[in-house]
Motif scaffolding. Structure first.
Motif, short mmCIF file in Angstrom:
data_model
loop_
_atom_site.label_atom_id
_atom_site.label_comp_id
_atom_site.label_asym_id
_atom_site.label_seq_id
_atom_site.Cartn_x
_atom_site.Cartn_y
_atom_site.Cartn_z
N TRP A 22 -39.42 18.61 17.34
CA TRP A 22 -39.60 18.36 18.77
C TRP A 22 -41.00 17.85 19.07
CZ3 TRP A 22 -36.32 17.43 22.40
CH2 TRP A 22 -36.70 17.50 23.74
N ALA A 47 -42.33 15.44 30.05
CA ALA A 47 -42.33 16.60 30.94
C ALA A 47 -41.10 16.66 31.84
CB ALA A 47 -43.60 16.59 31.79
N ILE A 85 -37.44 17.47 33.37
CA ILE A 85 -36.48 18.56 33.29
C ILE A 85 -35.16 18.06 33.88
CG2 ILE A 85 -36.22 21.06 33.71
CD1 ILE A 85 -39.02 20.70 35.18
N PHE A 117 -49.94 16.42 29.95
CA PHE A 117 -50.61 16.26 28.67
C PHE A 117 -49.69 16.51 27.49
CE2 PHE A 117 -51.32 20.56 30.29
CZ PHE A 117 -50.77 21.30 29.27
N LEU A 118 -48.40 16.83 27.73
CA LEU A 118 -47.53 17.24 26.63
C LEU A 118 -47.42 16.19 25.53
CD1 LEU A 118 -44.37 19.17 27.87
CD2 LEU A 118 -46.28 19.93 26.45
N LEU A 128 -50.81 15.74 23.68
CA LEU A 128 -51.06 16.94 22.87
C LEU A 128 -50.17 16.93 21.62
CD1 LEU A 128 -52.24 19.84 22.46
CD2 LEU A 128 -50.31 20.68 23.78
N ILE A 185 -48.37 24.00 20.70
CA ILE A 185 -47.04 23.44 20.91
C ILE A 185 -46.08 24.51 21.42
CG2 ILE A 185 -45.05 22.42 19.73
CD1 ILE A 185 -47.27 20.44 20.23
N TRP A 192 -47.10 25.34 25.22
CA TRP A 192 -46.90 24.35 26.28
C TRP A 192 -45.58 23.60 26.19
CZ3 TRP A 192 -50.02 25.19 30.09
CH2 TRP A 192 -51.29 25.72 29.83
N SER A 193 -45.05 23.46 24.99
CA SER A 193 -43.87 22.63 24.86
C SER A 193 -42.59 23.44 24.71
CB SER A 193 -44.06 21.71 23.64
OG SER A 193 -43.07 20.73 23.61
N LEU A 194 -42.70 24.65 24.18
CA LEU A 194 -41.49 25.44 23.95
C LEU A 194 -41.34 26.60 24.92
CD1 LEU A 194 -41.63 25.61 20.06
CD2 LEU A 194 -40.19 24.15 21.45
N ASN A 229 -41.71 25.97 33.12
CA ASN A 229 -41.05 24.82 33.74
C ASN A 229 -40.41 23.88 32.74
OD1 ASN A 229 -41.88 25.60 36.39
ND2 ASN A 229 -43.94 24.89 35.83
N VAL A 230 -41.19 23.44 31.75
CA VAL A 230 -40.68 22.39 30.86
C VAL A 230 -40.36 22.89 29.46
CG1 VAL A 230 -41.85 20.58 32.12
CG2 VAL A 230 -43.00 21.66 30.20
N MET A 272 -38.73 24.18 26.12
CA MET A 272 -37.41 23.99 25.55
C MET A 272 -36.64 25.29 25.41
SD MET A 272 -36.37 21.06 25.16
CE MET A 272 -35.04 21.10 23.96
N PHE A 294 -35.23 26.14 28.63
CA PHE A 294 -34.12 25.22 28.88
C PHE A 294 -32.86 25.73 28.18
CE2 PHE A 294 -31.67 21.62 27.12
CZ PHE A 294 -31.15 21.12 28.31
#
Lengths: 270, 312
Positions: free
Chosen positions: A26, A39, A41, A234-235, A238, B142, B145-147, B151-152, B154, B157
């Motif tokens: 990912w 970002a 959704i 920034f995703l 980053l 990661i 912020w990403s998982l 809000n965003v 995964m 989700f």
């Protein structure tokens, strides 16, 4: 019946492996998206992919941080090999009397939390004007990895057939010849394993790097956090920086899986 | 059966050649070989620690650098009577302990799955070891912020697909978040060592057991598990050494909030956020003493396994 069960277990295995690998996959996928797509959704599983984020990452100077990481990691690894190869020789092939004490000493330094002596290290480096200095960081990494390296090297030496060493001794070979001509060639895979592990630990080190460097000698791990800022998205950027940061070690680890296993177990398994 | 293990774990070897003056000279040379490594290690790891002990006896606030004076054991009084040390010790035990146990169990499970012959076995193994190779700082960022983002993220989700409302992992479940992250990173490590153990089992013996009518569970219980014991010990010990000092995910994901302040994070906070050098050093000394006390048990096992040949 038996065959369906086999297929079922294989499917389960692959599902679980994919789950474990997902965060990394990912990350790479996100690094190729635009910030907006990254970002969104619900998350976008289809998006236009490009390398724009990587260009941004290099614009922010990631190149020099990667170079610093390489310098500290490779330099410290070479120093560790230089110290550990002879030391482990004296702990295995031609054991000195206090083998156990020496081994005990080395491994006990690994148990010391780095945080417990960080203040003196900080003040000493400050007094020497060696804060934010890549050589100083490399020296600390060497000290951090030396115990593991000595233990690993020793177990590799233990596998050298004693007959070969004895034959060389009967032939009157000097210690230097015995070490460099007779033993070292057999040891090369072991040395590769030690080097790989030391490189990985130095490359990934965060604590010392974040406290002892600021700009000149900053390495990659503390630099990554600078991509998280309150302004905007920034995703994707980053993810791109993180992908670049983890790539060297992942490739090295994939290529040298066998050495990695032996190294991680301090030479205890084959 | 396990020639490699026996060889690596063997006690120090004794030369079988008669001792001649030439050999004695080589003995002296051998001692000279180990000295550089010893001296280097002492200078860089031990001297700073001695200085830490000295600092811990000082009354030294960085705001008033002109007023440094001897305080003897006042700083230690703060460590033992203050509210910080014990909770941090407990956090360390909880986080290290659960991560070790969870990654060991998961690692064993994966090792058994990957020991089978199946389609893409090599690739699966390669993918599976990757989390351990990932730089912890990058992994923490990661994950955060990403998982795990509210809000965003995964994971949120995926939870929503099952009708579970979004969870603010980092702030509401900091300890769980850290354990999850560490388990993810260390499961591959445990798996690698246990897989090596499984693969060093003799196939003939296993087949013989199956011919004799032992079911898979009984074979596992009475043959595989005892064989794996040494590997489990190594994996646990080395995993604990590394996990005990885990710092990066805590610094990046939770900053020590909500019970996730382990000793290594507490020391960092005292040293670089607090301004009292003496107190920070005292915390460091006490942590080292506690760690060494616990570690000496681990070290004894380590020595039994690695040097004395281990019991089988």
């Amino acid at each position: 019946m038996r065959k369906t069960r086999g297929t079922l277990i294989t499917t389960l295995t692959w599902f679980l492996v994919a789950l474990f690998f997902f965060p990394i996959g990912w990350m790479v996928f996100t690094s190729l998206k635009s910030e907006g797509d990254a970002a969104s959704i619900p998350p976008k599983f289809l998006a236009t992919l490009n390398f724009d984020q990587y260009a941004i990452v290099f614009d922010r100077g990631m190149g020099s941080y990667l170079m610093n990481s390489f310098t500290a990691s490779i330099g410290s690894t070479l120093l560790v090999l230089l110290l550990a190869i002879p030391a482990a020789y004296a702990l295995s092939i031609r054991p000195i009397k206090s083998v156990k004490d020496v081994l005990f000493f080395f491994i006990s330094t690994r148990f010391l939390p780095a945080a417990a002596s960080i203040l003196p290290v900080f003040f000493i480096l400050k007094a020497l004007g060696a804060l934010d200095n890549i050589t100083a960081l490399g020296l600390l990494y060497a000290a951090m990895n030396l115990p593991i390296a000595v233990w690993m090297m020793r177990s590799f030496y233990n596998e050298v057939p004693m007959e070969i060493v004895e034959a060389a001794q009967v032939d009157g070979a000097s210690l230097r010849v015995e070490l460099t001509r007779v033993v070292l060639p057999i040891l090369l895979p072991g040395i590769a394993a030690v080097a790989l592990i030391c490189f990985i630990f130095s490359w990934n080190e965060y604590f010392l790097a974040t406290l002892l460097t600021t700009f000149q000698a900053r390495t990659t791990p503390p630099f990554l956090a600078s991509f998280v800022d309150g302004r905007g998205q920034f995703l994707a950027v980053l993810s791109a920086a993180s992908t670049l940061a983890v790539l060297p070690v992942i490739i090295a680890g994939w290529v040298a899986q066998k050495q990695l296993v032996r190294g991680l177990a301090m030479g205890a398994v084959k | 059966m396990t020639t490699t293990l026996e060889k690596t774990f063997s006690p120090p070897r004794k030369p079988r050649v008669a001792v001649t003056p030439a050999l004695r000279k080589k003995g002296r040379q051998a001692r000279a070989l180990v000295l550089p490594a010893l001296i280097f290690s002492i200078v860089i790891t031990q001297i700073p620690f001695l200085v830490t002990i000295y600092f811990s006896l000082l009354n030294w606030n960085q705001l008033r650098p002109s007023e440094i004076k001897f305080a003897w054991f006042d700083n230690y009084k703060v460590v033992f009577t203050g509210p910080d040390f014990l909770p941090s010790l407990i956090s360390t035990v909880i986080i290290t302990g659960s991560s070790v146990v969870l990654s060991l169990l998961l690692g064993l499970f994966f090792a058994i799955l990957l020991d089978r012959k199946f389609f893409g076995q090599g690739l699966a193994r390669t993918l599976m070891i990757t989390p351990f190779l990932v730089m912890p700082a990058a992994a923490a960022l990661i994950w955060k912020w990403s998982l795990l983002d509210v809000n965003v993220g995964m994971i949120n989700f995926a939870l929503k697909l099952f009708g579970v409302p979004a969870v603010a992992w980092n702030t509401d479940f900091p300890v769980l978040t850290i354990i999850m992250m560490l388990t993810w990173q260390y499961t591959p490590f445990m798996m690698l060592i246990l897989l090596a153990g499984l693969q060093s089992q003799s196939r003939e013996v296993l087949e013989a057991a199956s011919v004799d009518g032992a079911g898979p569970w009984r074979t596992f219980q009475f043959m595989t598990l005892p064989h794996l014991r040494q590997y489990i010990e190594i994996a646990t010990l080395l995993g604990s050494i590394m996990l005990l000092q885990a710092f990066d995910p805590i610094a990046i994901m939770t900053k020590g909030t909500g019970g996730s302040k382990t000793l290594s994070y507490l020391l960092y906070e005292r040293a670089f956020i607090g301004l009292d050098v003496g107190q920070a050093a005292a915390f460091g000394v006490v942590t080292v003493v506690v760690t060494i006390a616990v570690a000496s048990i681990a070290l004894r096992t380590l020595f039994k396994v690695f040097i004395d040949g281990g019991e089988r």
